[in-house]
Write a protein that holds these residues in place. Structure first.
Motif, short mmCIF file in Angstrom:
data_model
loop_
_atom_site.label_atom_id
_atom_site.label_comp_id
_atom_site.label_asym_id
_atom_site.label_seq_id
_atom_site.Cartn_x
_atom_site.Cartn_y
_atom_site.Cartn_z
N SER A 171 -104.07 48.25 13.23
CA SER A 171 -104.55 48.74 14.53
C SER A 171 -103.96 47.92 15.67
CB SER A 171 -106.07 48.65 14.57
OG SER A 171 -106.47 47.30 14.42
N GLY A 172 -103.29 46.79 15.36
CA GLY A 172 -102.70 45.96 16.40
C GLY A 172 -103.69 44.99 17.03
N THR A 198 -103.94 45.26 21.72
CA THR A 198 -104.55 46.46 22.32
C THR A 198 -105.32 46.14 23.60
OG1 THR A 198 -106.60 46.21 21.08
CG2 THR A 198 -104.83 47.43 20.00
N ASP A 199 -105.54 44.85 23.88
CA ASP A 199 -106.35 44.54 25.07
C ASP A 199 -105.45 44.24 26.28
OD1 ASP A 199 -105.40 41.98 24.81
OD2 ASP A 199 -107.22 41.18 23.93
N GLN A 200 -106.08 43.88 27.35
CA GLN A 200 -105.36 43.68 28.61
C GLN A 200 -104.97 42.22 28.84
OE1 GLN A 200 -104.57 46.31 30.56
NE2 GLN A 200 -105.51 47.62 29.00
N VAL A 201 -105.28 41.37 27.85
CA VAL A 201 -104.96 39.96 28.02
C VAL A 201 -103.65 39.65 27.33
CG1 VAL A 201 -105.68 37.63 27.39
CG2 VAL A 201 -107.36 39.27 28.23
N TRP A 202 -102.73 39.04 28.03
CA TRP A 202 -101.43 38.66 27.47
C TRP A 202 -101.29 37.16 27.54
CZ3 TRP A 202 -98.54 42.40 25.19
CH2 TRP A 202 -98.95 43.72 25.42
N THR A 203 -101.00 36.57 26.38
CA THR A 203 -101.00 35.11 26.34
C THR A 203 -99.59 34.54 26.27
OG1 THR A 203 -101.48 33.30 24.84
CG2 THR A 203 -101.74 35.46 23.96
N VAL A 204 -98.61 35.35 25.77
CA VAL A 204 -97.23 34.84 25.71
C VAL A 204 -96.35 35.54 26.75
CG1 VAL A 204 -95.23 34.40 24.25
CG2 VAL A 204 -97.53 34.37 23.26
N ALA A 205 -96.25 36.88 26.66
CA ALA A 205 -95.49 37.62 27.66
C ALA A 205 -96.38 37.92 28.85
CB ALA A 205 -94.98 38.93 27.05
N ASP A 206 -95.92 37.57 30.04
CA ASP A 206 -96.77 37.79 31.23
C ASP A 206 -96.63 39.24 31.69
OD1 ASP A 206 -98.36 37.59 33.39
OD2 ASP A 206 -97.03 36.31 34.56
N SER A 233 -107.34 34.50 11.61
CA SER A 233 -106.84 33.54 10.62
C SER A 233 -105.37 33.23 10.86
CB SER A 233 -107.05 34.08 9.22
OG SER A 233 -106.33 35.31 9.08
N GLN A 234 -104.65 34.16 11.46
CA GLN A 234 -103.23 33.93 11.74
C GLN A 234 -102.99 33.49 13.18
OE1 GLN A 234 -100.96 34.34 9.20
NE2 GLN A 234 -102.86 34.58 8.03
N GLY A 235 -103.99 33.62 14.00
CA GLY A 235 -103.79 33.33 15.42
C GLY A 235 -102.91 34.38 16.06
N SER A 236 -102.87 35.58 15.44
CA SER A 236 -102.01 36.65 15.98
C SER A 236 -102.75 37.38 17.09
CB SER A 236 -101.63 37.62 14.87
OG SER A 236 -102.79 38.03 14.17
N ALA A 237 -102.01 37.71 18.14
CA ALA A 237 -102.66 38.24 19.34
C ALA A 237 -103.14 39.67 19.13
CB ALA A 237 -101.70 38.18 20.51
N ASN A 238 -104.21 39.99 19.82
CA ASN A 238 -104.68 41.37 19.90
C ASN A 238 -103.78 42.09 20.90
OD1 ASN A 238 -106.00 43.75 20.36
ND2 ASN A 238 -108.04 42.81 20.62
N LEU A 293 -110.01 40.04 32.03
CA LEU A 293 -110.63 40.14 30.71
C LEU A 293 -109.88 41.14 29.83
CD1 LEU A 293 -114.38 40.09 31.78
CD2 LEU A 293 -112.97 38.20 30.93
N SER A 294 -110.21 41.13 28.53
CA SER A 294 -109.48 41.95 27.56
C SER A 294 -109.65 43.44 27.84
CB SER A 294 -109.92 41.61 26.15
OG SER A 294 -111.32 41.82 26.03
#
Lengths: 472, 307
Positions: free
Chosen positions: B234-235, B247-255, B240-245, A375-376
């Motif tokens: 704040s990152g 600051t969290d622990q989830v990575w969707t492009v870079a593993d 609206s842009q589909g830009s990743a957060n 999770l995030s």
């Protein structure tokens, strides 16, 4: 030796016209018949109060996948009860047959019961054995047509009632009967009724002893359970035949003293025991595969002995051991004790299982695709599928929680607390979120708990499962 | 056992072999013979009604038929076969009709009504699971988690690139999405990219070089790189842009989570900055019916816990 010219490879059935008889076994059999028919034909009509569900005492609801048996509701997951019941029936058959022979065939089998009723109808319309033999031999005329027609009509009526009654166990009886006769019942109801009407009519009216001799597997494998101590219906050969064989009550052979002086046995060769036999055998020829142990020949012979003033028991229950000159049959033998023990254990387990049926149950299966999600906030999440089943007759409120995993959170969306309708089954998704100290690729035990609302008086139900932590 | 001496003698078939070898005759009941003839009659009736005999490269089809509706909506009548029976059953069988009726109920309900009703939720979940497997699983994986991090977002986690509300999920499915991040390989020097990668990882709590982090911070918020346009100051990113957060622990492009060392994590982030991102989710409007999109919306909403 027969000549090849008259060798018959196929034998036509010999019609049997059993004569009626009165006696203690006949009375017992009428009693069993009355009880069995009473239960079978009236049970679907018995009404029963339930909190929810139909008001029929015994109803097998296939569409709703529930069997209602008085206060017990059987669900598909209770199928092993059926296995238990069938095992109990099997052991009961082994146990009883080991002790007393083909008791099931002679007294309880529906083939025997229904044949008895059909024979009763036959006798009612066509008369006693000699009258029926005469009727069967005479050429077709108005009298024969009316009597045969009426017999078959009544047979068909009983067969139809038998088939219809069977169908009533699978639906609401009064409603189903109304639908049946207005053409609105389901196809399966008509098909089952027609099929069972046909089989009842053919088996009890026409095939009769052919079923026991040629079709029934139980009839054959019961013979395997016989041993030297098993009770069998048999003819006391020594007493009946004497040293010079049996003889009719002729001149000089009227009293027992005269007969014994002439070396003649007690059997007066009246043939009553043969005439009453529903399978058409002569019990004086010894134990035969056709004998269903109905004991009517005992009643027949007892009647004759009573009228002669001689002691009963020329035909009676005996055993191989007694026939071979031994004393009475041993009852406490290893086989009997073994079957009794297994029977007791099986009955005990089934009663315990039925008595401890949970009022509601919870099943949990872990989602394995994916095994975990990160999770995030860095926590690890595992997902689960829950199945809850409210077996009670009223609404059941349940609150879910978890035990055994410190600082873990249970997320069930909007269904952390749900209210199940009576007898409702439901699938729910659950997820557990936890922050493991180390990512070690191991599973940790966790328990999902369903707690009924206060005031329901029901205990919480727990289901153990595991929480998988990925390797970091 | 039966005392044969009182019966007539045992009958034999009359055959004799080797002089004295004879065969006992135990006559079969005659009705047994008739049941055999009955099975023969049954077989003939069966041949007439159902597919039976091979004839060259084809076979006798029989008189019984099955009618079902094919993929083009045309009514097809074929010779009786279990495959057609199955299709017919799935289209107009008792259970299929029940399912259709309930689907109409769900289709007529609002999202709020569905989400609050455990029965409709259970129905939606089991029906949408099949739709998801047919249409979505090829990219997103059968359970909503793709086979590897990179090309397709994980629908199971609680990070939503385009928003996790019912409305936004439905929009995503209907209209599709174009995920785009420009490549900075030609715009920024390798040192700048190194600094940005360090800063980006610091946002999610990685213990990185403080000097590089500070330089990356200023680059991130500068007009030169302009990362903050999409990823915000704040990152945390923009739906609206589909830009990743970041600051969290989830990575969707870079593993990042799959990298064993910090250096490897930095390398993986650098690669994304250098090459940019171009991901495309197709629009499903027109390909799926409104009801199917509705079911999938609820299902995907449920996969990630929803917002």
């Amino acid at each position: 030796m027969a000549e090849s010219g008259d060798t018959q490879l196929y034998a036509p059935r010999q019609a049997i016209f059993p004569r009626s008889v009165k006696g203690r076994f006949r009375r017992l059999k009428w009693g069993v018949l009355a009880l069995a028919y009473g239960v079978y034909f009236l049970l679907p009509w018995l009404r029963w109060e339930r909190e929810s569900g139909p008001d029929q005492a015994v109803l097998f609801d296939l569409v709703g996948r529930k069997f209602y048996i008085f206060d017990l509701v059987v669900y598909p997951q209770d199928i092993f009860w059926l296995a238990g019941l069938l095992m109990i029936f099997a052991y009961l058959l082994f146990f009883v047959t080991g002790i007393a022979g083909r008791v099931f065939c002679g007294y309880f089998c529906f083939q025997t019961l229904w044949t008895d009723v059909f024979l009763f109808i036959e006798r009612l319309i066509q008369g006693e054995r000699p009258a029926r033999i005469r009727l069967s031999k005479q050429p077709m005329n108005a009298e024969k047509a009316v009597k045969l027609g009426l017999t078959h009509l009544l047979w068909l009526l009983v067969a139809f009632l038998t088939g219809l009654t069977f169908v009533l166990y699978w639906g609401n009886a009064p409603q189903l009967v109304a639908e049946f006769f207005t053409g609105q019942a389901p196809f399966a109801a008509y098909a089952t009724t027609v099929f069972l009407t046909a089989t009842t009519y053919v088996m009890a009216g026409i095939a009769r002893e052919q079923v026991c001799t040629y079709m029934c597997p139980y009839a054959r494998f019961q013979s395997v359970m016989f041993d030297r101590d098993t009770l069998i219906v048999s003819y006391d050969r020594a007493r009946g035949e004497g040293s010079a064989g049996r003889a009719k009550l002729g001149r000089d052979l009227k009293t027992r003293e005269q007969r014994q002086a002439a070396g003649v046995g007690d059997c007066i060769d009246c043939g009553y025991c043969v005439q009453v036999c529903p399978t058409g055998i002569d019990i004086r020829n010894g134990l035969q595969i056709q004998c269903i142990s109905c004991a009517l020949c005992i009643d027949a012979c007892d009647t004759i002995m009573d009228s002669l003033g001689w002691e009963r028991g020329l035909v009676g229950y005996s055993s191989q051991r007694v026939e071979d000159g031994g004393k009475r049959a041993r009852l406490l033998r290893p086989k009997v004790l073994g079957y009794a023990a297994v029977l007791l254990v099986a009955v005990g387990l089934l009663v315990w299982s039925v008595g401890n049926q949970a009022p509601y149950d919870l099943a949990v299966s872990q989602v394995r695709q994916p095994l975990f999600t990160r999770l995030s906030d860095g926590r690890i999440e595992n997902a689960y599928q829950l199945k809850v089943n409210n077996k009670t007759g009223h609404a059941l409120g349940l609150t879910f929680s978890i035990e055994g995993l410190p600082d873990a959170e249970l997320d069930m969306g909007r269904f952390r607390h749900i209210v199940l309708r009576p007898e409702q089954r439901l699938r729910l998704s659950a997820r557990i979120k936890a922050r493991p100290k180390v990512l070690d690729g191991r599973t940790y035990p966790v328990t999902i708990v369903a707690t009924p609302d206060a005031g329901s008086g029901l205990p919480p139900v727990r289901h153990a499962t595991v929480f998988y932590v990925p390797k970091g | 056992m039966a005392d044969q001496s009182q019966h007539k003698a045992v009958q034999t078939t009359g055959h004799a072999w080797d002089g004295d070898l004879q065969e006992f005759n135990n006559p079969l009941p005659r009705w047994w013979l008739w049941t055999f003839y009955a099975t023969v009659v049954f077989a003939i009736v069966y041949w007439i009604l159902y597919p039976a005999w091979p004839v060259g490269k084809t076979f006798t089809k029989g008189l019984a038929t099955t009618t079902f509706v094919d993929a083009d909506g045309k009514e097809v009548t074929t010779h009786w076969n279990t495959r057609a029976e199955f299709i017919r059953d799935m289209q107009s069988g008792e259970e299929a009709l029940k399912q259709k009726a309930y689907l109409e109920k769900v289709a007529g309900a609002s999202y709020e009504e569905i989400l609050n009703d455990p029965d409709m939720m259970a129905f939606t979940q089991s029906l949408a699971k099949v739709l998801f497997a047919d249409n979505c699983a090829a990219c997103h994986g059968l359970g909503g988690t793709p086979a590897e991090v990179g090309n397709f977002p994980n629908l199971r986690d609680d990070a939503w690139l385009w928003g996790g509300s019912i409305e936004r999920i439905e929009q995503t499915i209907r209209k599709g999405r174009l995920g785009y991040m420009p490549s900075f390989g030609k715009v920024l020097s390798d040192e700048d990219i190194e600094a940005l990668a360090n800063y980006v990882l610091s946002l999610s709590g990685h213990d990185v070089d403080k000097g590089l982090m500070a330089r990356g911070d200023s680059l991130f918020h500068s007009e030169q790189a302009g990362c903050y346009y999409c990823h915000t100051n704040s990152g945390k990113g923009l739906y609206s842009q589909g830009s990743a957060n970041l600051t969290d622990q989830v990575w969707t492009v870079a593993d990042v989570n799959g990298a064993p060392t910090l250096a490897e994590k930095i390398e993986r982030v650098k690669s994304v900055i250098r090459n940019g991102v171009q991901r495309r989710m197709p629009a499903w409007e027109g390909r799926l019916s409104d009801e199917e999109i509705k079911l999938l919306t609820v299902y995907v909403h449920g996969l990630g816990g929803g917002q």
